[in-house]
Write a protein that holds these residues in place. Structure first.
Motif, PDB file in Angstrom:
ATOM      1  N   ILE A  11     -18.024 -11.595   5.231  1.00 20.73           N
ATOM      2  CA  ILE A  11     -18.292 -11.411   6.661  1.00 20.73           C
ATOM      3  C   ILE A  11     -19.781 -11.514   6.935  1.00 20.73           C
ATOM      4  CG2 ILE A  11     -18.213  -9.750   8.561  1.00 20.73           C
ATOM      5  CD1 ILE A  11     -15.602  -8.682   7.266  1.00 20.73           C
ATOM      6  N   TYR A  12     -20.582 -10.882   6.090  1.00 22.60           N
ATOM      7  CA  TYR A  12     -22.034 -10.902   6.248  1.00 22.60           C
ATOM      8  C   TYR A  12     -22.559 -12.341   6.223  1.00 22.60           C
ATOM      9  CZ  TYR A  12     -26.914  -9.472   5.462  1.00 22.60           C
ATOM     10  OH  TYR A  12     -28.263  -9.286   5.580  1.00 22.60           O
ATOM     11  N   GLU A  13     -22.131 -13.101   5.238  1.00 22.49           N
ATOM     12  CA  GLU A  13     -22.586 -14.489   5.107  1.00 22.49           C
ATOM     13  C   GLU A  13     -22.093 -15.340   6.270  1.00 22.49           C
ATOM     14  OE1 GLU A  13     -21.109 -15.487   1.277  1.00 22.49           O
ATOM     15  OE2 GLU A  13     -22.699 -14.416   0.187  1.00 22.49           O
ATOM     16  N   PHE A  14     -20.843 -15.126   6.676  1.00 16.98           N
ATOM     17  CA  PHE A  14     -20.286 -15.862   7.812  1.00 16.98           C
ATOM     18  C   PHE A  14     -21.076 -15.571   9.084  1.00 16.98           C
ATOM     19  CE2 PHE A  14     -17.602 -15.605  11.602  1.00 16.98           C
ATOM     20  CZ  PHE A  14     -17.113 -16.897  11.686  1.00 16.98           C
ATOM     21  N   ALA A  15     -21.330 -14.305   9.335  1.00 19.86           N
ATOM     22  CA  ALA A  15     -22.028 -13.905  10.559  1.00 19.86           C
ATOM     23  C   ALA A  15     -23.444 -14.468  10.604  1.00 19.86           C
ATOM     24  CB  ALA A  15     -22.053 -12.386  10.670  1.00 19.86           C
ATOM     25  N   LEU A  16     -24.164 -14.389   9.483  1.00 17.54           N
ATOM     26  CA  LEU A  16     -25.533 -14.882   9.457  1.00 17.54           C
ATOM     27  C   LEU A  16     -25.615 -16.392   9.641  1.00 17.54           C
ATOM     28  CD1 LEU A  16     -26.438 -12.051   8.665  1.00 17.54           C
ATOM     29  CD2 LEU A  16     -27.898 -13.089   6.942  1.00 17.54           C
ATOM     30  N   THR A  17     -24.576 -17.095   9.221  1.00 19.77           N
ATOM     31  CA  THR A  17     -24.554 -18.545   9.381  1.00 19.77           C
ATOM     32  C   THR A  17     -24.192 -18.949  10.804  1.00 19.77           C
ATOM     33  OG1 THR A  17     -23.948 -18.871   7.073  1.00 19.77           O
ATOM     34  CG2 THR A  17     -23.484 -20.687   8.581  1.00 19.77           C
ATOM     35  N   ASN A  18     -23.206 -18.272  11.399  1.00 18.41           N
ATOM     36  CA  ASN A  18     -22.600 -18.774  12.636  1.00 18.41           C
ATOM     37  C   ASN A  18     -23.019 -18.083  13.932  1.00 18.41           C
ATOM     38  OD1 ASN A  18     -20.546 -20.863  11.619  1.00 18.41           O
ATOM     39  ND2 ASN A  18     -20.124 -19.089  10.316  1.00 18.41           N
ATOM     40  N   VAL A  19     -23.298 -16.781  13.879  1.00 17.56           N
ATOM     41  CA  VAL A  19     -23.625 -16.085  15.128  1.00 17.56           C
ATOM     42  C   VAL A  19     -24.943 -16.552  15.734  1.00 17.56           C
ATOM     43  CG1 VAL A  19     -23.960 -13.851  16.245  1.00 17.56           C
ATOM     44  CG2 VAL A  19     -22.211 -14.098  14.471  1.00 17.56           C
ATOM     45  N   PRO A  20     -26.022 -16.735  14.948  1.00 12.71           N
ATOM     46  CA  PRO A  20     -27.256 -17.241  15.558  1.00 12.71           C
ATOM     47  C   PRO A  20     -27.072 -18.592  16.250  1.00 12.71           C
ATOM     48  CG  PRO A  20     -27.697 -16.370  13.376  1.00 12.71           C
ATOM     49  CD  PRO A  20     -26.216 -16.424  13.510  1.00 12.71           C
ATOM     50  N   LEU A  21     -26.241 -19.453  15.676  1.00 11.96           N
ATOM     51  CA  LEU A  21     -25.983 -20.761  16.292  1.00 11.96           C
ATOM     52  C   LEU A  21     -25.221 -20.619  17.600  1.00 11.96           C
ATOM     53  CD1 LEU A  21     -25.019 -22.777  13.076  1.00 11.96           C
ATOM     54  CD2 LEU A  21     -27.189 -22.867  14.337  1.00 11.96           C
ATOM     55  N   ALA A  22     -24.279 -19.664  17.637  1.00 17.41           N
ATOM     56  CA  ALA A  22     -23.530 -19.414  18.876  1.00 17.41           C
ATOM     57  C   ALA A  22     -24.449 -18.869  19.967  1.00 17.41           C
ATOM     58  CB  ALA A  22     -22.385 -18.437  18.609  1.00 17.41           C
TER      59      ALA A  22
END
Length: 352
Positions: free
Chosen positions: A237-248
């Motif tokens: 979850i941590y890795e997913f969030a750091l990759t995708n939330v800033p882009l969103a």
């Protein structure tokens, strides 16, 4: 015409569960094996990562629908509307009404119908429905309300995020210390004032990520009942969030037409202090900027992670002057953002 939040309300449970209250728990690894650390060390490491010192749990006699109703009452009073003029009641949650010491969740009738009943709204054209979208559920409800109003289907909506996660946690799982209870609500309606909801971004990643958060058995190998508890793969979850939330966040801001320097606050889902800080820092790094001081108000240290309730309660508490050194002024550009089970991500640019 703009579409604005005209009233807010929240319910913060009075029961405080401190970190030291977990010292007598028997924490086990996911495979049932013993953890080679004392509970004091486990709790200390947990606080260092999540920032959580204490969290709130509802009293045994309360249900999720009850606290959703309390938050809704406050939002209605704050907006000074006639409750009978509501077109929609949208309740974001994930686990329904779960009674204290019960193994079965109750979602029939819907939580929204129960809230409407408790509010004593007679108008049958006020439609209530539930929204299951993981932790981003309240933001997604706001997005849906905006769509209803923009299309002419509705003029006024009540959107609630409410959860009692204390009733779906495995006391033998270290992650159980993250979760808490709470409810937040807003009234959204047409307005002649400038601002309101400017843009939004929403996504579901389910090809490989669907089961990062799931319902699973207790970590204790000797407990054989069939009850299930909230579980997660924290590192994924941590890795997913750091990759995708800033882009969103970046995409949502670009759609709004505003510059990142215009943003006064980012109200992000209170999931994990270190993760949230890393997300927002990476968002600013995408714009070759350092994160401004005070841009990201936090409540997780005292309230824990109440899923769909974290963002609306945070927003309400800032507006009501309940968070030290934090305020949102008329005309401010703010962003709402969340990530959670699905895996779902969303964001909103909002002008106060």
């Amino acid at each position: 015409m703009s579409i604005k939040i005209t009233g807010t309300g929240s319910f913060i449970p009075s029961r405080i569960e401190k970190n030291e209250d977990f010292f007598n728990h028997e924490f086990l690894n996911a495979d049932g094996s013993t953890i080679n650390s004392t509970n004091e060390v486990i709790v200390e490491k947990f606080k260092a990562i999540t920032g959580i010192e204490e969290r709130r749990y509802v009293k045994p006699e309360l249900l999720n629908s009850d606290i959703a109703f309390y938050a809704a009452e406050k939002a209605i009073a704050d907006s000074k509307i006639d409750k009978e003029t509501l077109d929609y009641i949208i309740v974001a949650h994930n686990y329904g009404d779960l009674k204290h010491d019960s193994e079965q969740s109750d979602t029939v009738p819907s939580i929204a119908s129960r809230v409407k009943h408790l509010l004593k709204i007679a108008n049958p054209k006020c439609v209530g429905y539930d929204l299951l979208f993981g932790c981003p559920g309240w933001i997604e409800g706001v997005i849906q309300a905006k769509a209803f109003i923009a299309s002419g289907i509705a003029k006024r909506c009540l959107v609630i995020g409410s959860e009692t996660l204390s009733r779906v946690i495995d006391k033998h799982d270290r992650d159980s210390m993250i979760y808490s209870d709470g409810a937040g609500a807003v009234i959204i309606e047409e307005s002649t004032e400038e601002g309101g909801i400017i843009s939004h971004e929403s996504a579901t990643y389910a090809l490989d990520e669907a089961h990062f958060i799931f319902f699973g058995e207790t970590n204790h190998p000797e407990i054989t009942d069939k009850r299930r508890y909230i579980k997660m793969y924290g590192r994924k979850i941590y890795e997913f969030a750091l990759t995708n939330v800033p882009l969103a966040l970046k995409s949502c801001l670009e759609k709004s037409g505003y510059d990142i320097k215009d943003v006064k606050k980012i109200l992000i889902h209170q999931a994990n202090e270190k993760m949230d800080e890393a997300i927002v820092k990476r968002f600013y790094k995408l714009h070759d900027m350092d994160i401004p001081e005070g841009i990201m108000p936090m409540t997780i240290n005292l309230l824990g992670n109440s899923s769909v309730a974290t963002v609306p309660t945070l927003y309400d508490m800032i507006l009501k002057g309940e968070i030290k050194d934090q305020k949102i002024n008329k005309g401010d550009i703010i962003m709402f953002a969340s990530v959670g089970a699905g895996m779902n991500i969303n964001a909103i640019v909002y002008k106060q």
